[in-house]
Structure formats: structure tokens, C-alpha cells
Design a protein around this motif. Structure first.
Motif, PDB file in Angstrom:
ATOM      1  N   SER A  39     -29.880   9.883 -50.378  1.00 42.24           N
ATOM      2  CA  SER A  39     -29.930   8.740 -49.465  1.00 42.24           C
ATOM      3  C   SER A  39     -30.092   9.182 -48.016  1.00 42.24           C
ATOM      4  CB  SER A  39     -28.672   7.887 -49.622  1.00 42.24           C
ATOM      5  OG  SER A  39     -27.538   8.604 -49.177  1.00 42.24           O
ATOM      6  N   GLN A  40     -29.818  10.476 -47.726  1.00 45.62           N
ATOM      7  CA  GLN A  40     -29.993  10.992 -46.375  1.00 45.62           C
ATOM      8  C   GLN A  40     -31.448  11.344 -46.083  1.00 45.62           C
ATOM      9  OE1 GLN A  40     -27.417  14.305 -45.738  1.00 45.62           O
ATOM     10  NE2 GLN A  40     -25.592  13.192 -46.313  1.00 45.62           N
ATOM     11  N   ALA A  41     -32.271  11.458 -47.124  1.00 49.44           N
ATOM     12  CA  ALA A  41     -33.675  11.821 -46.945  1.00 49.44           C
ATOM     13  C   ALA A  41     -34.448  10.649 -46.359  1.00 49.44           C
ATOM     14  CB  ALA A  41     -34.277  12.225 -48.292  1.00 49.44           C
ATOM     15  N   PRO A  42     -35.548  10.929 -45.660  1.00 48.99           N
ATOM     16  CA  PRO A  42     -36.356   9.848 -45.113  1.00 48.99           C
ATOM     17  C   PRO A  42     -36.944   8.993 -46.219  1.00 48.99           C
ATOM     18  CG  PRO A  42     -37.417  11.975 -44.795  1.00 48.99           C
ATOM     19  CD  PRO A  42     -36.060  12.242 -45.352  1.00 48.99           C
ATOM     20  N   ALA A  43     -37.363   7.789 -45.857  1.00 50.08           N
ATOM     21  CA  ALA A  43     -37.872   6.839 -46.845  1.00 50.08           C
ATOM     22  C   ALA A  43     -39.060   7.406 -47.623  1.00 50.08           C
ATOM     23  CB  ALA A  43     -38.256   5.532 -46.164  1.00 50.08           C
ATOM     24  N   ILE A  44     -40.041   7.951 -46.933  1.00 57.05           N
ATOM     25  CA  ILE A  44     -41.205   8.502 -47.622  1.00 57.05           C
ATOM     26  C   ILE A  44     -41.492   9.892 -47.081  1.00 57.05           C
ATOM     27  CG2 ILE A  44     -43.667   8.276 -48.079  1.00 57.05           C
ATOM     28  CD1 ILE A  44     -43.355   5.294 -47.910  1.00 57.05           C
ATOM     29  N   ALA A  61     -49.633  22.042 -61.162  1.00 64.81           N
ATOM     30  CA  ALA A  61     -49.662  21.384 -59.853  1.00 64.81           C
ATOM     31  C   ALA A  61     -49.733  19.869 -60.023  1.00 64.81           C
ATOM     32  CB  ALA A  61     -50.854  21.883 -59.034  1.00 64.81           C
ATOM     33  N   LYS A  62     -50.498  19.417 -61.004  1.00 67.93           N
ATOM     34  CA  LYS A  62     -50.603  17.971 -61.221  1.00 67.93           C
ATOM     35  C   LYS A  62     -49.310  17.398 -61.796  1.00 67.93           C
ATOM     36  CE  LYS A  62     -55.524  17.282 -61.378  1.00 67.93           C
ATOM     37  NZ  LYS A  62     -56.635  16.660 -62.084  1.00 67.93           N
ATOM     38  N   VAL A  63     -48.628  18.160 -62.646  1.00 73.45           N
ATOM     39  CA  VAL A  63     -47.336  17.704 -63.179  1.00 73.45           C
ATOM     40  C   VAL A  63     -46.323  17.596 -62.041  1.00 73.45           C
ATOM     41  CG1 VAL A  63     -45.377  18.370 -64.642  1.00 73.45           C
ATOM     42  CG2 VAL A  63     -47.714  18.540 -65.533  1.00 73.45           C
ATOM     43  N   VAL A  64     -46.287  18.605 -61.178  1.00 72.89           N
ATOM     44  CA  VAL A  64     -45.359  18.566 -60.030  1.00 72.89           C
ATOM     45  C   VAL A  64     -45.714  17.398 -59.110  1.00 72.89           C
ATOM     46  CG1 VAL A  64     -44.600  19.795 -57.956  1.00 72.89           C
ATOM     47  CG2 VAL A  64     -44.729  21.000 -60.146  1.00 72.89           C
ATOM     48  N   ALA A  65     -46.994  17.170 -58.887  1.00 74.14           N
ATOM     49  CA  ALA A  65     -47.410  16.046 -58.045  1.00 74.14           C
ATOM     50  C   ALA A  65     -46.899  14.722 -58.621  1.00 74.14           C
ATOM     51  CB  ALA A  65     -48.930  16.011 -57.911  1.00 74.14           C
ATOM     52  N   ARG A  66     -46.969  14.575 -59.920  1.00 76.26           N
ATOM     53  CA  ARG A  66     -46.471  13.344 -60.552  1.00 76.26           C
ATOM     54  C   ARG A  66     -44.954  13.246 -60.431  1.00 76.26           C
ATOM     55  NH1 ARG A  66     -48.679  10.293 -65.600  1.00 76.26           N
ATOM     56  NH2 ARG A  66     -50.264  10.161 -64.012  1.00 76.26           N
ATOM     57  N   GLY A  72     -40.637   9.087 -55.387  1.00 76.51           N
ATOM     58  CA  GLY A  72     -40.838   8.279 -54.192  1.00 76.51           C
ATOM     59  C   GLY A  72     -41.577   8.968 -53.063  1.00 76.51           C
ATOM     60  N   MET A  73     -42.089  10.151 -53.307  1.00 78.02           N
ATOM     61  CA  MET A  73     -42.826  10.864 -52.270  1.00 78.02           C
ATOM     62  C   MET A  73     -44.310  10.490 -52.352  1.00 78.02           C
ATOM     63  SD  MET A  73     -41.074  14.611 -52.459  1.00 78.02           S
ATOM     64  CE  MET A  73     -39.319  14.745 -52.806  1.00 78.02           C
ATOM     65  N   ILE A 161     -36.964  20.672 -58.211  1.00 80.81           N
ATOM     66  CA  ILE A 161     -38.156  20.567 -57.367  1.00 80.81           C
ATOM     67  C   ILE A 161     -37.948  19.467 -56.326  1.00 80.81           C
ATOM     68  CG2 ILE A 161     -40.621  20.022 -57.351  1.00 80.81           C
ATOM     69  CD1 ILE A 161     -40.654  21.162 -60.279  1.00 80.81           C
ATOM     70  N   VAL A 162     -37.509  18.306 -56.774  1.00 82.16           N
ATOM     71  CA  VAL A 162     -37.298  17.166 -55.869  1.00 82.16           C
ATOM     72  C   VAL A 162     -36.186  17.471 -54.870  1.00 82.16           C
ATOM     73  CG1 VAL A 162     -36.570  14.753 -55.754  1.00 82.16           C
ATOM     74  CG2 VAL A 162     -38.203  15.476 -57.517  1.00 82.16           C
ATOM     75  N   SER A 163     -35.067  18.009 -55.336  1.00 82.21           N
ATOM     76  CA  SER A 163     -33.942  18.263 -54.432  1.00 82.21           C
ATOM     77  C   SER A 163     -34.273  19.359 -53.418  1.00 82.21           C
ATOM     78  CB  SER A 163     -32.669  18.603 -55.206  1.00 82.21           C
ATOM     79  OG  SER A 163     -32.786  19.858 -55.849  1.00 82.21           O
ATOM     80  N   THR A 164     -35.086  20.325 -53.798  1.00 81.50           N
ATOM     81  CA  THR A 164     -35.481  21.373 -52.856  1.00 81.50           C
ATOM     82  C   THR A 164     -36.221  20.765 -51.675  1.00 81.50           C
ATOM     83  OG1 THR A 164     -35.582  23.075 -54.557  1.00 81.50           O
ATOM     84  CG2 THR A 164     -36.865  23.470 -52.560  1.00 81.50           C
TER      85      THR A 164
END
Length: 175
Positions: A39-44, A61-66, A72-73, A161-164
Motif C-alpha cells: 500500500s506504500q507503493a505508488p498507484a502505477i 520476459a513475457k511471463v514476467v511482464a504478465r 497493477g504495473m 519479482i513484484v515485491s522486489t
């Protein structure tokens, strides 16, 4: 190439880049050890997903992109066979927060050195750099030294990946 950001915004980003380098050191930078409240991260968060050099396999790379998109990025994929300079210019044009590069070819050290050199040359070293793919732990120090902000191991789960990326953005502060 003229810089697309006004000087006042470049100055703010330069200050943020200096603060980022002071706040993230050692192994915490390498593997995103401290997880913060999302919740501390920016909206986008805007991420440029890239493949450098002659590195061809793109499925990861495409899996990570998804994964990042589902978190929400906003993700922009550059496609294959890009030079570090191409990636930096795309990052500036798209005004991204993070460049994520997946490499499997084993040429990660020279390619990341060049990518980070290009970022500095274009006064865009406020853009965070995340390395992923097949990267030997013995190369982590060289990558961090050249300017990579985080290294995500090949076997990393989606939540790491997301939390990093979230952790890097929160630690740097949003501009």
C-alpha cells in the motif's frame, strides 16, 4: 538527443537517484530482501521489459511482464535484439520507473555495464534497473557495482519479482 524532461524535474530525479544509492547497499539490493507494505507503493509503476543483445528466448520476459501487469504495473515490452542505447531511449521516451532485463545468454555483465553507462550518459540514472534470467551469483557484485539495483534469480516466484520492484520504488520514493 535532447532530454525530454525539464531541468527542474531532472534535478529532482538526480536527487532521488543519489538518495537511492545511499539507501540500498549490499545483499539487500541484490535480492530485494526487505519487503514493504504494497500500500506504500505508488498507484502505477511503469516498467520497461527488455531483451538485450542477441539473447533470443523471450518466454520468460513475457511471463514476467504478465505477472507485473497483473500486479497493477504498466509494462512496456521492447521486443528482441535491442541495444542498451535502444532500451535507454525507450525508457526515457516512455518515462518509466524501472527497466527490467531478462538475459539467458551469459553476456549479462558487459550488457548491463553498457546499459547503466548509457543511463548515466543520458542523465537517466534515476531509472531503476532490475536484472533477471540466468545469472551466476559470482556475477552479482559486478552487476551491482555497475549500477544494477536488484537481481532476481531465475527460480524466483511471482511474489518476489513484484515485491522486489515495489521495494525499490518505495525505498527510492516516487518522483
Amino acid at each position: 538527443m535532447a532530454h525530454p524532461l525539464p531541468e527542474s524535474q531532472r534535478n529532482k530525479r538526480a536527487i532521488a537517484a543519489a538518495q537511492k544509492k545511499q539507501s540500498m547497499t549490499g545483499i539487500n539490493r541484490a535480492v530485494g530482501a526487505a519487503t514493504v507494505d504494497p500500500s506504500q507503493a505508488p498507484a502505477i509503476i511503469r516498467v520497461l521489459a527488455a531483451k538485450l543483445g542477441l539473447d533470443g528466448p523471450y518466454r520468460g520476459a513475457k511471463v514476467v511482464a504478465r505477472i507485473l501487469r497483473d500486479a497493477g504495473m504498466e509494462v512496456i515490452y521492447t521486443g528482441l535484439y535491442k541495444t542498451p542505447k535502444d532500451v535507454v531511449h525507450a525508457a526515457i521516451r516512455e518515462d518509466v520507473d524501472v527497466i527490467g532485463v531478462s538475459l539467458l545468454s551469459g553476456s549479462h555483465v558487459p550488457l548491463f555495464r553498457e546499459l547503466c553507462r548509457c543511463l548515466r550518459a543520458e542523465e537517466a540514472d534515476h531509472v531503476l534497473v532490475v536484472a533477471g534470467g540466468v545469472i551466476s551469483e559470482q556475477d552479482y557484485a559486478a552487476l551491482l557495482e555497475c549500477g544494477v539495483d536488484a537481481i532476481v534469480p531465475q527460480e524466483a516466484r511471482a511474489d518476489l519479482i513484484v515485491s522486489t520492484i515495489n521495494d525499490l520504488i518505495v525505498a527510492r520514493g516516487r518522483i
